[in-house]
Enzyme design. Structure first.
Site, short mmCIF file in Angstrom:
data_model
loop_
_atom_site.label_atom_id
_atom_site.label_comp_id
_atom_site.label_asym_id
_atom_site.label_seq_id
_atom_site.Cartn_x
_atom_site.Cartn_y
_atom_site.Cartn_z
CG LEU A 68 39.36 42.96 51.16
CD1 LEU A 68 40.25 44.37 51.35
CD2 LEU A 68 39.55 42.40 52.90
CG ASP A 69 32.48 41.56 52.94
OD1 ASP A 69 32.63 40.80 52.22
OD2 ASP A 69 32.14 41.42 54.20
CG PHE A 70 30.36 47.41 48.28
CD1 PHE A 70 30.76 47.91 46.84
CD2 PHE A 70 29.64 48.23 48.76
CE1 PHE A 70 30.51 49.01 46.62
CE2 PHE A 70 29.22 49.60 48.40
CZ PHE A 70 29.93 49.92 47.39
#
Length: 302
Positions: A68-70
């Site tokens: 998952l992206d930051f």
């Protein structure tokens, strides 16, 4: 989920078994990092809460099944052993995993249900090499086909500006796919600093949340929902005005389509096996006939 920044202590566990832990990843924390100064990561949170479950043979101590992206929150699956990681990996590799995300998009989206079909490639433009872009964009390298299903849930306002609450289902798994697709139709995700070219910097977070995760593991399928952070009780700046469909009913429809697709896949495999079996039987009968004819001729010659 809250509007407060993440901490090592603030780990929300959605599911735990002998093989897997699913956490509700916070919106401002990396999954892992090789940087010594990165003190707040999901990896560090897991080590703090579950020190005995860490595997010293792995670099990060835990096997993350996906990314998952930051700035993206929501359901994140962690395998607790090598065999479990392998089983989950096969599901992701075979694209049998179902994921659905909640998002707030800038402006009101007119088409209530649509399939976003934009090929996405890496952006080679100077200063933008960490981003992705759609095919046809200057500097777009190696674009690949990508599909996203978009369903409008609600119309409303965020901090006085018109926004649309949607459910996004990625049918492919390209980097930044949802963010790029939403930007491509003129409705970037609220708070997406990167794909608004730095213009959308006022919200406290990017409004993208991994709500649903279904991994069809053979022994016991894994189905987890990570809650809805885009409600006025969590963030009063979000003011719903008109609801088109409920989240619960929309997600049930997603799961029903997944079930139908899986049943069709199984039936297709069974038909393929039957045809292969029939072909073998037909070939066997033909070979037997040739053999009998040869034996008759041989007997006659004698």
């Amino acid at each position: 989920m809250s509007t407060e920044p993440a901490s090592i202590e603030s780990l929300c566990v959605l599911h735990q078994s002998h093989d897997y832990i699913v956490v509700d990843k916070h919106w401002d924390i990396r999954i892992d990092s090789k940087m010594w100064y990165e003190k707040r990561t999901v990896q560090k949170q897991l080590q703090h809460h579950f020190p005995r479950l860490a595997d010293p043979s792995t670099y990060y101590g835990f096997r993350f099944c996906h990314q998952l992206d930051f700035s993206t929150s929501g359901a994140l699956c962690v395998a607790l052993n090598k065999a479990a990681a392998g089983r989950a990996y096969r599901c992701f590799k075979d694209r049998t995993v179902t994921k659905a995300y909640l998002a707030l998009l800038r402006r009101w989206v007119e088409n209530e249900t649509q399939t976003l079909d934009f090929s996405i490639g890496k952006n080679s433009t100077e200063g933008r090499t960490h981003t992705m872009c759609t095919e046809g964009t200057e500097g777009c390298e190696n674009p690949k086909s990508c599909l996203t299903e978009l369903t409008v849930l609600e119309y409303g306002l965020y901090d006085g500006e018109p926004v649309t609450k949607v459910l996004l289902q990625p049918l492919t798994g390209r980097t930044h796919q949802l963010r790029v697709h939403c930007s491509a139709i003129g409705h970037p995700i609220v708070g997406d600093f990167t794909y608004s070219l730095g213009a959308d910097d006022s919200p406290y977070r990017m409004m993208l949340h991994a709500y649903l995760l279904h991994i069809p593991l053979e022994a016991q399928p894994l189905l987890v929902k990570a809650g809805d952070p885009f409600v006025p009780t969590v963030d009063p700046k979000w003011v719903p005005q008109r609801s088109l469909r409920t989240l619960e009913a929309t997600v049930e429809a997603v799961l029903e389509r997944r079930k139908t697709k899986e049943n069709e896949r199984v039936r297709g495999e069974e038909r393929t096996k039957q045809r292969s079996h029939q072909k073998v039987e037909e070939e066997t009968e033909e070979q037997r006939g040739v053999c009998q004819e040869w034996l008759s001729e041989w007997a006659g010659d004698e």
